[in-house]
Design a protein around this motif. Structure first.
Motif, PDB file in Angstrom:
ATOM      1  N   TYR A   1       0.835  -1.204   0.000  1.00 25.86           N
ATOM      2  CA  TYR A   1       0.000   0.000   0.000  1.00 25.86           C
ATOM      3  C   TYR A   1       0.875   1.262   0.000  1.00 25.86           C
ATOM      4  O   TYR A   1       0.627   2.204  -0.758  1.00 25.86           O
ATOM      5  CB  TYR A   1      -0.924  -0.009   1.216  1.00 25.86           C
ATOM      6  CG  TYR A   1      -1.978   1.074   1.183  1.00 25.86           C
ATOM      7  CD1 TYR A   1      -3.226   0.837   0.607  1.00 25.86           C
ATOM      8  CD2 TYR A   1      -1.723   2.339   1.696  1.00 25.86           C
ATOM      9  CE1 TYR A   1      -4.195   1.820   0.560  1.00 25.86           C
ATOM     10  CE2 TYR A   1      -2.679   3.337   1.644  1.00 25.86           C
ATOM     11  CZ  TYR A   1      -3.919   3.070   1.082  1.00 25.86           C
ATOM     12  OH  TYR A   1      -4.867   4.064   1.020  1.00 25.86           O
TER      13      TYR A   1
ATOM     14  N   GLY B   1      -7.483   0.045  -3.990  1.00 28.41           N
ATOM     15  CA  GLY B   1      -8.697  -0.599  -3.478  1.00 28.41           C
ATOM     16  C   GLY B   1      -8.504  -2.088  -3.270  1.00 28.41           C
ATOM     17  O   GLY B   1      -9.003  -2.661  -2.294  1.00 28.41           O
TER      18      GLY B   1
ATOM     19  N   GLU C   1      -6.671  -2.593  -0.068  1.00 31.95           N
ATOM     20  CA  GLU C   1      -7.608  -2.389   1.047  1.00 31.95           C
ATOM     21  C   GLU C   1      -8.535  -3.606   1.189  1.00 31.95           C
ATOM     22  O   GLU C   1      -8.853  -4.038   2.300  1.00 31.95           O
ATOM     23  CB  GLU C   1      -8.441  -1.124   0.807  1.00 31.95           C
ATOM     24  CG  GLU C   1      -7.671   0.172   0.930  1.00 31.95           C
ATOM     25  CD  GLU C   1      -7.440   0.596   2.382  1.00 31.95           C
ATOM     26  OE1 GLU C   1      -7.625  -0.227   3.293  1.00 31.95           O
ATOM     27  OE2 GLU C   1      -7.059   1.757   2.595  1.00 31.95           O
ATOM     28  N   TYR C   2      -8.959  -4.153   0.057  1.00 29.00           N
ATOM     29  CA  TYR C   2      -9.825  -5.348   0.078  1.00 29.00           C
ATOM     30  C   TYR C   2      -9.111  -6.508   0.769  1.00 29.00           C
ATOM     31  O   TYR C   2      -9.677  -7.143   1.678  1.00 29.00           O
ATOM     32  CB  TYR C   2     -10.202  -5.735  -1.352  1.00 29.00           C
ATOM     33  CG  TYR C   2     -10.881  -7.076  -1.465  1.00 29.00           C
ATOM     34  CD1 TYR C   2     -12.245  -7.213  -1.265  1.00 29.00           C
ATOM     35  CD2 TYR C   2     -10.141  -8.228  -1.768  1.00 29.00           C
ATOM     36  CE1 TYR C   2     -12.864  -8.449  -1.355  1.00 29.00           C
ATOM     37  CE2 TYR C   2     -10.755  -9.469  -1.863  1.00 29.00           C
ATOM     38  CZ  TYR C   2     -12.108  -9.578  -1.660  1.00 29.00           C
ATOM     39  OH  TYR C   2     -12.718 -10.806  -1.738  1.00 29.00           O
TER      40      TYR C   2
ATOM     41  N   CYS D   1     -11.951   0.560   0.564  1.00 22.82           N
ATOM     42  CA  CYS D   1     -11.921   0.063  -0.817  1.00 22.82           C
ATOM     43  C   CYS D   1     -13.086   0.645  -1.613  1.00 22.82           C
ATOM     44  O   CYS D   1     -12.918   1.132  -2.736  1.00 22.82           O
ATOM     45  CB  CYS D   1     -11.980  -1.466  -0.819  1.00 22.82           C
ATOM     46  SG  CYS D   1     -12.180  -2.199  -2.451  1.00 22.82           S
TER      47      CYS D   1
ATOM     48  N   VAL E   1     -15.937  -6.836  -3.025  1.00 16.66           N
ATOM     49  CA  VAL E   1     -15.895  -6.092  -1.773  1.00 16.66           C
ATOM     50  C   VAL E   1     -17.295  -6.044  -1.150  1.00 16.66           C
ATOM     51  O   VAL E   1     -17.450  -6.123   0.073  1.00 16.66           O
ATOM     52  CB  VAL E   1     -15.311  -4.673  -1.974  1.00 16.66           C
ATOM     53  CG1 VAL E   1     -16.255  -3.769  -2.758  1.00 16.66           C
ATOM     54  CG2 VAL E   1     -14.996  -4.047  -0.616  1.00 16.66           C
TER      55      VAL E   1
END
Length: 648
Positions: free
Chosen positions: A65, A119, A122-123, A145, A165
């Protein structure tokens, strides 16, 4: 230019790494390591540190990230891409698309691609936190996300992430018993899939491909397969949600679609799929959709066969894994057999309800009506419904259809048709009992025996010969009475009550049949009288055992009967009253004693319903007859007393 990374440190922002750069390959390698830790190595983690590999994977994802945040999109490329995308949307005009499909920034742009990559991380962080039982943190990452994606239109680049998601958030909220919130996320995921396939339909990018070198990209076929399975999961989770919301028809439909898609894309575990199909059959049965129920069970039996043969006992003794596999195969196939039993039993019982008159006997006129119109109507119905429910591939379709042909899915209207269904069900009784033995599976074994008894009871309704009907009820007694006597009521009170009542009922049915036969004869011989009295006494004995089980340990009758025993107890009292009055006595003194016992029981029913008016609805017919007998029996008893007095 400086910015804060994910951990709060300030770092120098670099240009977006190309797919071939050293920096980008390092990111891809970290992602592969994180996936391996999470999906492979985590299975080897020790019991005292069960999430060790998950935590390591989490750290790698955080590093990824930070790296992504430091890669510059390339501002000129970003502006030109998004301008082109927005221009296309303006040319399209108001095409009725919602924000995620038409009004946002282009999902396939460089900025959209970067947002999708962030995203995706984050997922995966969200899933990681959920898997380590940190649900609030998991929810936060999954919502991050969604926020990253919300200003971009749905495209082949991000549609899979959009759907998955929401799947995860649906699961998360369902686990918190927030079913309606789960429903919202999942229904949007479903709508996204349908809209994308209708308006775009290109092979979408898989989540893993965000961090994959171009030469390692998945083939289109594999991409589409993974995307379709993500949607299958959406349908599966929606089926659970609708079930929890008591929307059973919707739940059944979504479950059926899930099973169809699992077969279509060859993404299923045979035993698991078979059990789910067999479970779905039970829903169809409750709706009297026997064609659908039969198809589900036939498919379940065939697909369960794909799990292989049951290993021999010798092999299972040599290997613990083989022993476990053997037991699992036997258990699941026995469970499917039990579902077949329920199918046959319900089909016979529903046919009985359709054909019986107001006193529970076969309505001959109704039988003839059904025979005249049934085949034509059922064939028409089946043609209209069949295409919507078919399971199977080219390899299994013929086998499924072949099994279906072995048992009917229409209501039987005569003994021969009913007998064919009975025999089919009885084969599965024997199969189920092979695994669910009395030793080790007491309640399951007894329930199977009770279903076997119920099959005989349902079949007896179609039999016109009274002696043969009587023999069927005798079979019920023979299978239930030994269990009833051996079972410990202290540990199995409810089951004992069920068995006592059922055995009493079987004897009662036999008594009624023998009485009907006796009424056709001029004189009864001693053997017939003895047999008849034995049936009456046996029925009284088991009804009394049931009634005694309702009493307190001190032998006191409760002031008020509990709801679950209210009707059975009052029916038992009514039938004991009738049985005492039916006993053939050797003389007027004995007959008077029996009538007195009969009157006491009739009086009990009347008095209880008088003191507890809410009980009247439970035993309307029995109460009406009891009130009548309370008036008539004393007259009969007085005549007997007078007769006795005159002879003395």
């Amino acid at each position: 230019m400086l910015l804060a990374d994910h951990s709060g440190r300030t770092t120098e922002k670099t240009n977006m790494a190309s797919p071939y750069s050293h920096e980008w390959r390092a990111v891809c390698e970290k992602f592969n390591n994180a996936q391996n830790l999470s999906e492979v190595e985590s299975r080897k983690d020790p019991e005292n540190d069960p999430f060790r590999s998950k935590y390591k994977a989490r750290e790698l994802l955080r590093e990824i990230y930070c790296s992504l945040k430091n890669f510059d999109v390339g501002e000129n490329e970003n502006v030109s891409d998004e301008a082109e995308c927005l221009e296309e949307q303006l040319v399209d005009g108001a095409g009725g698309k919602d924000d995620s499909f038409g009004r946002g920034l282009c999902g396939d742009s460089a900025a959209g691609s970067r947002a999708a990559k962030l995203g995706a991380v984050e997922y995966y962080l969200g899933v990681n936190h959920v898997e380590t039982e940190e649900l609030s943190a998991g929810e936060e990452h999954l919502m991050n996300c969604m926020k990253l994606l919300e200003k971009y239109s749905i495209s082949s680049e991000n549609v899979s992430l959009f759907i998955q998601v929401r799947n995860q958030l649906g699961i998360l909220w369902a686990g918190r018993d927030e079913t309606e919130k789960a429903q919202g996320f999942l229904e949007i995921a479903e709508a996204m899939y349908i809209r994308y396939m209708k308006e775009d339909g290109r092979t979408p990018k898989d989540l893993t491909e965000f961090f994959m070198a171009e030469e390692d990209a998945l083939p289109d076929q594999e991409r589409m397969k993974r995307f379709e399975m993500a949607y299958t999961h959406t349908l599966y989770y929606l089926a659970q949600v609708y079930k929890n919301l008591d929307l059973f028809e919707k739940a059944g439909s979504y479950c059926h679609s899930t099973l169809q898609r699992q077969l279509e894309f060859n993404q299923f575990i045979p035993l698991e799929w078979a059990i789910n199909a067999a479970t779905l059959s039970q829903y169809y049965i409750t709706k009297s959709c026997y064609m659908e129920g039969r198809h589900c069970l036939s498919a379940a039996s065939v697909i369960a066969g794909l799990a292989g043969d049951v290993p021999s006992e010798a092999a299972s003794q040599e290997s613990e894994a083989e022993a476990e596999k053997r037991d699992q195969l036997r258990q699941k196939r026995a469970e499917i057999a039990r579902c077949w039993i329920k199918y046959c039993l319900n089909l016979l019982q529903d046919a009985k309800k359709l054909l019986e008159d107001n006193i529970g006997e076969l309505d001959v006129e109704r039988q003839e009506e059904l025979k005249a119109v049934r085949h034509q109507e059922e064939e028409k119905k089946e043609r209209g419904r069949k295409s919507a429910v078919l399971f199977g591939s080219s390899d299994t379709f013929d086998s499924i259809c072949g099994l279906e042909e072995k048992v009917s899915c229409v209501f039987p209207v005569d003994f021969e048709e009913a007998r064919a269904i009975f025999l089919f069900g009885q084969t599965y009784v024997n199969q189920a009992k092979e695994y669910f033995e009395m030793d080790g599976h007491v309640t399951d074994h007894i329930e199977i025996v009770q279903d076997h008894s119920a099959l005989f009871k349902a079949l007896a309704f179609f039999e016109e010969d009274m002696e043969r009907r009587c023999k069927m009820h005798k079979r019920r007694v023979d299978m239930l009475e030994p269990i009833c006597k051996d079972l410990n009521a202290q540990y199995y009170l409810l089951i004992c009550r069920q068995l006592q009542f059922e055995v009493a009922e079987a004897y009662y049915e036999m008594m009624d049949l023998k009485l009907a036969v006796a009424n056709k004869q001029d004189d009864l011989d001693a053997h017939t009288i003895k047999k008849f009295n034995h049936l009456c006494s046996s029925s009284i004995k088991f009804y009394q055992m049931f009634l005694d089980s309702v009493r307190s340990p001190e032998g006191k009758w409760p002031d008020k009967l509990e709801d679950e025993v209210l009707r059975p107890a009052l029916v038992a009292k009514f039938r004991v009253a009738r049985l005492h009055s039916r006993l053939i006595s050797s003389g007027p003194t004995v007959q008077l004693e029996n009538l007195n016992r009969s009157l006491e029981c009739y009086n009990f029913v009347v008095q209880y319903c008088s003191e507890h008016p809410e009980a009247k609805n439970a035993v309307e017919t029995e109460l009406e007859l009891s009130e009548e007998m309370v008036s008539l029996l004393p007259l009969k008893m007085n005549r007997l007393k007078a007769k006795l007095a005159s002879t003395n």
